[in-house]
Design an enzyme around this catalytic site. Structure first.
Site, PDB file in Angstrom:
ATOM      1  N   LYS A 159       0.832  -1.209   0.000  1.00 11.33           N
ATOM      2  CA  LYS A 159       0.000   0.000   0.000  1.00 11.33           C
ATOM      3  C   LYS A 159       0.863   1.254   0.000  1.00 11.33           C
ATOM      4  O   LYS A 159       0.652   2.167  -0.794  1.00 11.33           O
ATOM      5  CB  LYS A 159      -0.911   0.022   1.244  1.00 11.33           C
ATOM      6  CG  LYS A 159      -1.925  -1.104   1.270  1.00 11.33           C
ATOM      7  CD  LYS A 159      -2.857  -1.000   2.466  1.00 11.33           C
ATOM      8  CE  LYS A 159      -2.135  -1.172   3.804  1.00 11.33           C
ATOM      9  NZ  LYS A 159      -1.521  -2.503   3.996  1.00 11.33           N
ATOM     10  N   THR A 160       1.836   1.294   0.894  1.00 13.97           N
ATOM     11  CA  THR A 160       2.681   2.476   0.993  1.00 13.97           C
ATOM     12  C   THR A 160       3.507   2.633  -0.286  1.00 13.97           C
ATOM     13  O   THR A 160       3.683   3.732  -0.804  1.00 13.97           O
ATOM     14  CB  THR A 160       3.589   2.379   2.237  1.00 13.97           C
ATOM     15  OG1 THR A 160       2.768   2.171   3.377  1.00 13.97           O
ATOM     16  CG2 THR A 160       4.393   3.636   2.437  1.00 13.97           C
ATOM     17  N   ASP A 177      -1.978   7.762   3.849  1.00 13.32           N
ATOM     18  CA  ASP A 177      -1.545   6.411   4.248  1.00 13.32           C
ATOM     19  C   ASP A 177      -2.207   6.078   5.587  1.00 13.32           C
ATOM     20  O   ASP A 177      -2.573   6.979   6.340  1.00 13.32           O
ATOM     21  CB  ASP A 177      -0.014   6.378   4.397  1.00 13.32           C
ATOM     22  CG  ASP A 177       0.541   4.950   4.319  1.00 13.32           C
ATOM     23  OD1 ASP A 177      -0.253   3.990   4.206  1.00 13.32           O
ATOM     24  OD2 ASP A 177       1.786   4.798   4.373  1.00 13.32           O
ATOM     25  N   GLU A 178      -2.337   4.803   5.886  1.00 11.23           N
ATOM     26  CA  GLU A 178      -2.896   4.358   7.173  1.00 11.23           C
ATOM     27  C   GLU A 178      -4.243   5.024   7.460  1.00 11.23           C
ATOM     28  O   GLU A 178      -4.490   5.513   8.569  1.00 11.23           O
ATOM     29  CB  GLU A 178      -1.900   4.664   8.321  1.00 11.23           C
ATOM     30  CG  GLU A 178      -0.490   4.169   8.088  1.00 11.23           C
ATOM     31  CD  GLU A 178      -0.292   2.692   8.420  1.00 11.23           C
ATOM     32  OE1 GLU A 178      -1.283   2.004   8.768  1.00 11.23           O
ATOM     33  OE2 GLU A 178       0.854   2.217   8.306  1.00 11.23           O
ATOM     34  N   GLN A 189      -5.677  -3.409  10.735  1.00 14.74           N
ATOM     35  CA  GLN A 189      -4.581  -2.744  11.435  1.00 14.74           C
ATOM     36  C   GLN A 189      -5.024  -1.472  12.133  1.00 14.74           C
ATOM     37  O   GLN A 189      -4.206  -0.595  12.427  1.00 14.74           O
ATOM     38  CB  GLN A 189      -3.438  -2.431  10.466  1.00 14.74           C
ATOM     39  CG  GLN A 189      -2.758  -3.676   9.943  1.00 14.74           C
ATOM     40  CD  GLN A 189      -1.541  -3.323   9.092  1.00 14.74           C
ATOM     41  OE1 GLN A 189      -0.521  -2.885   9.591  1.00 14.74           O
ATOM     42  NE2 GLN A 189      -1.657  -3.502   7.790  1.00 14.74           N
ATOM     43  N   ARG A 207       5.132  -7.501  10.868  1.00  9.38           N
ATOM     44  CA  ARG A 207       6.337  -6.692  10.651  1.00  9.38           C
ATOM     45  C   ARG A 207       7.500  -7.562  10.193  1.00  9.38           C
ATOM     46  O   ARG A 207       8.495  -7.076   9.670  1.00  9.38           O
ATOM     47  CB  ARG A 207       6.775  -5.970  11.945  1.00  9.38           C
ATOM     48  CG  ARG A 207       5.820  -4.962  12.546  1.00  9.38           C
ATOM     49  CD  ARG A 207       5.312  -3.978  11.553  1.00  9.38           C
ATOM     50  NE  ARG A 207       4.007  -4.392  11.037  1.00  9.38           N
ATOM     51  CZ  ARG A 207       3.482  -3.933   9.904  1.00  9.38           C
ATOM     52  NH1 ARG A 207       4.124  -3.066   9.161  1.00  9.38           N
ATOM     53  NH2 ARG A 207       2.294  -4.341   9.489  1.00  9.38           N
TER      54      ARG A 207
HETATM   55  P1  ATP Z   1       1.675  -2.188   5.958  1.00  9.92           P
HETATM   56  O1  ATP Z   1       0.216  -2.563   5.960  1.00  9.92           O
HETATM   57  O2  ATP Z   1       2.436  -2.973   6.955  1.00  9.92           O
HETATM   58  O3  ATP Z   1       1.873  -0.719   6.044  1.00  9.92           O
HETATM   59  P2  ATP Z   1       2.045  -2.007   3.120  1.00  9.92           P
HETATM   60  O4  ATP Z   1       0.833  -2.582   2.492  1.00  9.92           O
HETATM   61  O5  ATP Z   1       2.139  -0.548   3.174  1.00  9.92           O
HETATM   62  O6  ATP Z   1       2.256  -2.668   4.545  1.00  9.92           O
HETATM   63  P3  ATP Z   1       4.616  -1.860   1.860  1.00  9.92           P
HETATM   64  O7  ATP Z   1       5.384  -1.470   3.041  1.00  9.92           O
HETATM   65  O8  ATP Z   1       4.287  -0.823   0.845  1.00  9.92           O
HETATM   66  O9  ATP Z   1       3.270  -2.600   2.334  1.00  9.92           O
HETATM   67  O10 ATP Z   1       5.299  -3.070   1.112  1.00  9.92           O
HETATM   68  C1  ATP Z   1       5.825  -4.197   1.815  1.00  9.92           C
HETATM   69  C2  ATP Z   1       7.084  -4.672   1.141  1.00  9.92           C
HETATM   70  O11 ATP Z   1       6.795  -5.302  -0.091  1.00  9.92           O
HETATM   71  C3  ATP Z   1       8.039  -3.546   0.838  1.00  9.92           C
HETATM   72  O12 ATP Z   1       9.356  -3.984   1.040  1.00  9.92           O
HETATM   73  C4  ATP Z   1       7.771  -3.276  -0.622  1.00  9.92           C
HETATM   74  O13 ATP Z   1       8.869  -2.683  -1.268  1.00  9.92           O
HETATM   75  C5  ATP Z   1       7.492  -4.669  -1.157  1.00  9.92           C
HETATM   76  N1  ATP Z   1       6.622  -4.652  -2.356  1.00  9.92           N
HETATM   77  C6  ATP Z   1       5.359  -4.220  -2.429  1.00  9.92           C
HETATM   78  N2  ATP Z   1       4.853  -4.346  -3.661  1.00  9.92           N
HETATM   79  C7  ATP Z   1       5.834  -4.894  -4.419  1.00  9.92           C
HETATM   80  C8  ATP Z   1       5.943  -5.258  -5.798  1.00  9.92           C
HETATM   81  N3  ATP Z   1       4.934  -5.113  -6.662  1.00  9.92           N
HETATM   82  N4  ATP Z   1       7.108  -5.781  -6.215  1.00  9.92           N
HETATM   83  C9  ATP Z   1       8.139  -5.934  -5.348  1.00  9.92           C
HETATM   84  N5  ATP Z   1       8.105  -5.606  -4.055  1.00  9.92           N
HETATM   85  C10 ATP Z   1       6.972  -5.085  -3.575  1.00  9.92           C
HETATM   86 MG    MG Z   2       2.311   0.815   4.792  1.00  8.34          MG
END
Ligand code: ATP
Ligand code: MG
Length: 712
Positions: free
Chosen positions: A32-33, A216-217, A247, A596
């Site tokens: 997402k981030t 975000d969040e 979350q 995490r």
């Molecule tokens: P959270 O809910 O914990 O905040 P999130 O959904 O924001 O998580 P991110 O932190 O954006 O998730 O991504 C998690 C990991 O996966 C990061 O290291 C990110 O770089 C990697 N990632 C996400 N999407 C891809 C993709 N399409 N290809 C490669 N790596 C990815």
């Molecule tokens: Mg995130």
């Protein structure tokens, strides 16, 4: 190469959909981030949107910094025109530009929780209520909740005996803040919303400016924050919000999951994007997290998959007590380092800040450097607050609270009686205390000494004000010196005073870093910034180290190795949640903790734990039971474990000049001298960074090369 090639299909969709509202609703680690960052890059690169037209909200300052860095590497220096920050920092910027419309001066200061507490205490005293019966903290929490729900004092709806008292304090409190030209943290959001709500021209100016808003969040926004976003987005509706209902962990601070659940109703025509692939964790870790969160009823329901390998099982360790638990963590980390991980790859997560102590101790004794996130933060240390008080008075002479701190430290011959007289005069004349100080020679009832001291202080402050042309770091240094604060500490010649001097030194460095990073020497900007970092996620980022933090602070982060500690009923889930029936929020917190981890996950609990001086035996946390046995294996302490315990008390005898030792705080160095004997031995160590320092060997917690935990 196309920017969006580094995203999967639904992530790409969320970027391409640039007209109208988009909600990305997805589990942890699904990107997402990352999607937010790429969307910004895409807007700028492919859609010709100027960075100044973009506003992005992150949940912490650290996340804002990371986001800025990512964008910076994607789009270059123009990224600085973009607004990326926490709700509070964005609100500060909006208020600095417009707060005159609300009857404040644009040189307002931001009061932290200590400041506001003492203000409330004053009010309770003024009302002649019993402070024990009506503690300031109680009002502070209630007022904060009211503001998060966007209720002003006049809209306060509880008319019970208790409620009426809250209303009385709340309304006096707001008046006082205004008179002091100060805002508390909740006010930042509250007043921004008021401003945008009641001043159409301000609202349309920002709506015209920010063509794209990203959050975000989103699951953790409260009503006031929700409204802030709503006003900024306006009718154009180019909002991209990302979040995960599983979350949502800030219910206690007024966060409202309905914001996410009702997104489609609030933003007509919203596109909903779901992400299901997790890129962060192994299948085993993911299965464990999914198994836990599945026990919640209030959820939309989703499962994640990964194409990473299954990975090793989740290691569970039962410790006899919390000290042992911490030693186990130190061992696990030590072993990971031996196998090639870096310290910063490892994190210990716990439910409450107080749990950090045992880990701090174990890490430092094992010679493992660590970074404590939260806890006793830099800006809460006394000496730092002392210097900050001068800066605040120089910036905003109406800030009476800070001025009182200045008057009282260092002591300068203005006693209690004189202070009372000055305050009486100020309030009779309706002028700030600083003004009374300047007129001291005309005020009756002041001793000659108090008069002289007051004029001197007033003169000193005036000189500080005039130093505006200097660099920020110079001004801070000058104030710390000329005020006499540094001198007093130097005269003390204790280790504690040395530490305090170092902290002031660090504050000066911070001013310098601020100036370089933000490109401004403006004192007001600096103060606003400090107020924000200090209440949120102050971390000691220089130097590597294992991360020690609460689960709340770990939100949004990821680490190759994670240890979740204190998994006992009453600790995690927290006893308060058991009484208040908020176990589902605790379970979401557990889900955050587990997700995490990227590769290795350790869960620990202690059979007995001493808290607040009492030793309890708590049963193992229900959250561990919720993880299928097939995913778990039992962790064990290494045979060498107790050698490590022994190693920590070995020193005094074994020390010799020339020996290499590690100090928990300053790292590796070489002993250059030894003085005294036995318990009184003083050891002098030269550190490669250039410093030579002396310590009492007894307390220095040194670890030699051949001791510690190595070589099992
Ligand atoms: P959270 O809910 O914990 O905040 P999130 O959904 O924001 O998580 P991110 O932190 O954006 O998730 O991504 C998690 C990991 O996966 C990061 O290291 C990110 O770089 C990697 N990632 C996400 N999407 C891809 C993709 N399409 N290809 C490669 N790596 C990815
Ligand atoms: Mg995130």
């Amino acid at each position: 190469m196309n920017l969006l090639d580094e995203l999967n299909e639904p992530q790409r969709q969320a970027c391409l959909q640039t007209d109208g509202p988009v909600l990305v609703l997805a589990g942890a680690g699904s990107g997402k981030t990352r999607t937010l960052a790429y969307r910004i890059a895409y807007l700028i690169h492919q859609k010709g949107v100027h960075p100044s037209e973009i506003l992005a909200f992150t949940f912490t300052n650290k996340a804002a910094r990371e986001m800025k860095n990512r964008i910076d590497s994607l789009v270059g220096p123009d990224s600085r025109f973009m607004w990326v920050g926490t709700f509070h920092s964005v609100a500060v910027r909006i208020l600095r530009e417009n707060i005159d419309r609300l009857g404040y001066d644009d040189r307002f200061v931001v009061y932290d929780t200590d400041d506001t507490k003492s203000l409330i205490r004053d009010i309770v005293r003024e009302l002649r209520w019993d402070e024990k019966e009506w503690p300031a903290g109680l009002f502070q929490t209630t007022i904060s909740r009211a503001k998060n729900r966007f209720l002003s004092p006049s809209e306060w709806e509880d008319h019970s005996f208790y409620g009426e008292r809250v209303q009385e304090v709340y309304s006096r409190y707001q008046k006082r803040l205004k008179a002091l030209n100060a805002l508390d943290f909740d006010d930042l959001i509250f007043q921004s919303v008021l401003l945008l709500q009641d001043h159409a021209e301000v609202r349309s100016r920002y709506q015209a400016r920010f063509k794209h808003v990203l959050v975000d969040e989103y699951q953790d926004t409260n009503l006031a924050q929700y409204r802030l976003v709503r006003h900024l987005v306006g009718e154009r509706g180019n909002l991209c919000a990302v979040g995960d209902d599983d979350q949502s962990i800030y219910g206690w601070r007024g966060a409202d999951m309905r914001n996410i659940l009702e997104f489609q109703r609030d933003y007509a025509g919203a596109a909903i994007v779901r992400l299901e692939q997790n890129y962060r964790s192994t299948q085993v870790i993911l299965d464990a997290a999914n198994a836990v969160v599945r026990n919640n009823r209030e959820r939309l329901g989703k499962d994640l998959w990964t194409d990473k390998e299954p990975g090793q099982s989740v290691r569970l360790y039962r410790a006899p007590d919390e000290e042992s638990e911490a030693w186990y963590a130190a061992e696990v980390i030590h072993e990971a380092i031996r196998q090639g991980k870096r310290l910063s790859d490892c994190a210990v997560l716990y439910r409450t800040n107080a749990q950090s102590r045992a880990f701090e101790m174990a890490m430092s004794r094992a010679g493992i450097s660590y970074r404590l996130v939260g806890g006793k933060r830099f800006y809460e240390r006394k000496e730092v607050k002392d210097v900050m008080a001068y800066l605040r008075v120089v910036f905003n002479p109406a800030d009476d609270l800070s001025l009182l701190r200045v008057i009282n430290y260092p002591r300068r011959g203005i006693g209690d009686v004189a202070q009372r007289r000055l305050r009486e005069y100020a309030s009779a004349q309706q002028i700030p205390l600083a003004e009374a100080l300047a007129r001291a020679d005309r005020i009756e009832g002041l001793s000659a000494q108090a008069r002289r001291a007051s004029s001197e202080l007033s003169e000193l402050l005036r000189r500080f004000e005039e130093s505006a042309g200097q660099s920020l770091a110079e001004r801070v240094r000058n104030i710390a010196e000329v005020s006499g604060i540094m001198l007093l500490l130097r005269q003390e010649r204790t280790r504690e005073a040395d530490d305090r001097l170092e902290n002031i030194g660090e504050l000066i460095s911070e001013a310098k870093r601020f100036e370089e990073e933000q490109g401004t020497a403006d004192l007001g900007e600096f103060l606003g910034w400090v107020a924000l970092v200090s209440d949120w996620d102050e971390t000691n980022e220089d130097g590597g180290g294992v991360w020690l933090m609460t689960v709340h602070s770990a939100k949004g982060l990821e680490f190759p190795l994670v240890i979740v500690a204190g998994l006992e009923e009453g600790v995690f889930p927290h006893s308060r949640s058991l009484n208040e029936g908020t176990v589902e929020e605790e379970r979401r917190l557990m889900y955050v903790a587990l997700t995490r981890a990227q590769d290795e996950l350790y869960l620990t609990y202690a059979e007995t734990r001493t808290m607040l001086g009492r030793t309890n035996a708590n049963p193992m946390s229900r959250f561990i039971r919720e993880i299928p046995d097939s995913l778990l294996s039992m962790g064990e302490r290494l045979a060498a474990a107790d050698r490590a315990t022994a190693a920590m008390s070995h020193h005094i005898d074994g020390l010799a000049p020339g020996q290499r030792v590690r100090h928990p705080r300053f790292g590796w160095g070489t002993i250059v001298a030894l003085r005294g004997e036995g318990d009184d031995t003083e050891v002098t160590i030269a550190f490669p960074g250039g410093g030579v320092r002396a310590f009492m060997a007894k307390y220095a917690q040194l670890v030699g090369e051949e001791s510690g935990l190595s070589g099992a």
